[in-house]
Design an enzyme around this catalytic site. Structure first.
Site, short mmCIF file in Angstrom:
data_model
loop_
_atom_site.label_atom_id
_atom_site.label_comp_id
_atom_site.label_asym_id
_atom_site.label_seq_id
_atom_site.Cartn_x
_atom_site.Cartn_y
_atom_site.Cartn_z
N TYR A 102 0.84 -1.19 0.00
CA TYR A 102 0.00 0.00 0.00
C TYR A 102 0.89 1.25 0.00
CZ TYR A 102 -3.41 3.38 1.75
OH TYR A 102 -4.22 4.47 1.91
N LYS A 199 -11.68 -0.84 5.30
CA LYS A 199 -12.00 -1.57 4.08
C LYS A 199 -13.00 -2.70 4.36
CE LYS A 199 -8.89 1.35 2.79
NZ LYS A 199 -7.48 1.03 2.67
C1 LIG Z 1 -6.25 1.61 3.13
C2 LIG Z 1 -5.10 0.72 3.42
C3 LIG Z 1 -4.21 1.00 4.45
C4 LIG Z 1 -4.28 2.28 5.27
O1 LIG Z 1 -5.41 2.33 6.05
P1 LIG Z 1 -6.19 3.67 6.48
O2 LIG Z 1 -7.33 3.15 7.25
O3 LIG Z 1 -6.56 4.39 5.22
O4 LIG Z 1 -5.22 4.48 7.29
C5 LIG Z 1 -3.19 0.10 4.70
N1 LIG Z 1 -3.05 -1.03 3.96
C6 LIG Z 1 -3.90 -1.32 2.96
C7 LIG Z 1 -3.70 -2.59 2.18
C8 LIG Z 1 -4.94 -0.47 2.65
O5 LIG Z 1 -5.76 -0.77 1.63
#
Ligand SMILES: *Cc1c(COP(=O)(O)O)cnc(C)c1O
Length: 381
Positions: A102, A199
């Site tokens: 990410y 997510k």
């Molecule tokens: C979105 C995401 C993050 C970061 O998370 P936030 O809640 O936006 O701070 C880390 N790893 C992955 C794989 C992500 O999709």
């Protein structure tokens, strides 16, 4: 008898309220707790940065679903990652990280930890020799993400854990794309699981959050201290929304996976599409490994367009059901242009994403509607 995942997702840490019989535990929307005499804490609660019962119920649930001893909930995925890295690292230490993690994870390491004196190497995780060669005597962390973002590469968690441990590293797996329903890294030997609960765990694009699940008591104590001392905790309403989302995780992931498989298959061989990246396709180089280490292939897929960046942009701007937005993992389908959106921060680094790649977060709408939407949009590129 060990309970099924779906049962645990609904009941772990979710006992009804003993005072009123309320089936859903209340949201403890409070910052502080009355003491029965100085230091007389009821159930250990004192001040909400240190602990709040709604956050505790989420933390219990997270630990249960990932099969770990200690669960921690943070204000965002990056807040969780920051606390973890600070708990482990000191200046002079070294991190080995996948070369398509990410973008925000790379930015965190590269822009906050490198200036503090930590060394960072990025490496192709599907090449075990390259990973072995990346370790130095100072390596303290091996950071994995599988499936990766956005090219959906699958790396072998058990094999990488073995290499990482042989090098004396703590192995962390960002399990955001798979969710604990599809993959459990701790069972494959990893030391820490990290999540953006924003997510799939939250699942409805309405709350930001992060999580860590850790088995080791000593590391967990350090993280608990940082959570308290630096204070990037999730609030009670956010923790409650995340718990509410998790209850349907199993059924959502089944549907996300089925829809993504159908959309991926509909794109294979399309004249506008150069390549489909989805681990559920038998032609995907990680298909066999994903079949072994995951319970399904998930809701994320990417495509490379033959017409280059212009075609990619036109595709992303022509879908109707798939809304153009960052993020992923919600019930509604989203489409994104990684090189300008989620991965803009890694432009010019080796994590840069090809400019003809589009990423789809396939939601749980009707399969035929999603396929039709993609088809009509591709007709416009
Ligand atoms: C979105 C995401 C993050 C970061 O998370 P936030 O809640 O936006 O701070 C880390 N790893 C992955 C794989 C992500 O999709």
């Amino acid at each position: 008898m060990p309970q099924d995942f779906s049962t645990r997702a609904i009941h772990a840490g979710q006992a009804f309220d003993p005072t009123t019989g309320s089936v859903i535990p209340p949201i403890y929307q409070t910052s502080t707790f009355v003491q029965d005499g100085i230091g007389g804490f009821r159930e250990g609660y004192e001040y909400a940065r240190a602990g709040n019962p709604t956050r505790s119920s989420l933390e219990t649930l997270l630990a249960e679903l990932e099969g770990g001893k200690h669960g921690f909930s943070f204000a965002s995925g990056l807040a969780a990652e920051d606390a973890l890295l600070r708990a482990i690292l000191s200046p002079g230490d070294h991190i080995v990280m996948g070369n398509d993690v990410y973008g925000g994870t790379h930015r965190l390491a590269n822009r906050l930890f490198v200036p503090w004196g930590v060394a960072l190497s990025t490496v192709e995780l599907t090449d075990l020799d390259a990973v072995r060669a990346a370790f130095t005597p100072a390596t303290r962390v091996l950071w994995l993400e599988t499936p990766s973002n956005p090219l959906m590469k699958i790396s072998d968690i058990a094999a990488l854990v073995e290499l990482g441990h042989a090098a004396g590293a703590i192995v962390v797996v960002d399990n955001t794309f798979a969710s604990p329903y599809l993959q459990n890294p701790l069972a494959l030997g990893a030391d820490v699981v990290s999540h953006s609960t924003t997510k799939y765990l939250g699942g409805h694009s309405d709350v930001l959050g992060g999580a860590l699940v850790i088995d080791d008591d000593e590391l967990a104590e350090k993280v608990r201290f940082l959570q308290f001392a630096a204070g990037a905790v999730s609030g009670p309403m956010d923790a409650w929304l995340t718990v509410r989302g998790i209850k349907t995780l199993a059924v959502r992931m089944e549907r996300h996976s089925a829809n993504a498989q159908a959309v991926a298959e509909s794109l294979v061989g399309h004249p506008a599409i150069e390549r489909v990246y989805y681990p559920g396709l038998p032609t995907h180089p990680g298909h066999e490994l994903a079949s072994r280490q995951m319970r399904g292939f998930g809701g994320m897929l990417s495509v490379a367009l033959r017409g280059g960046p212009a075609a990619a942009r036109a595709f992303a701007e022509s879908t109707e059901l798939f809304q153009l937005a960052e993020s992923l993992g919600g019930v509604e389908s989203l489409i994104g242009y990684p090189s300008e959106m989620t991965h803009a921060s890694v432009k010019g680094t080796e994590l840069e994403v090809p400019e003809n790649v589009i990423r789809l977060s396939v939601g749980i709408e009707g399969e035929a509607d999603l396929i039709e939407d993609v088809r009509q949009a591709l007709a416009k590129v």
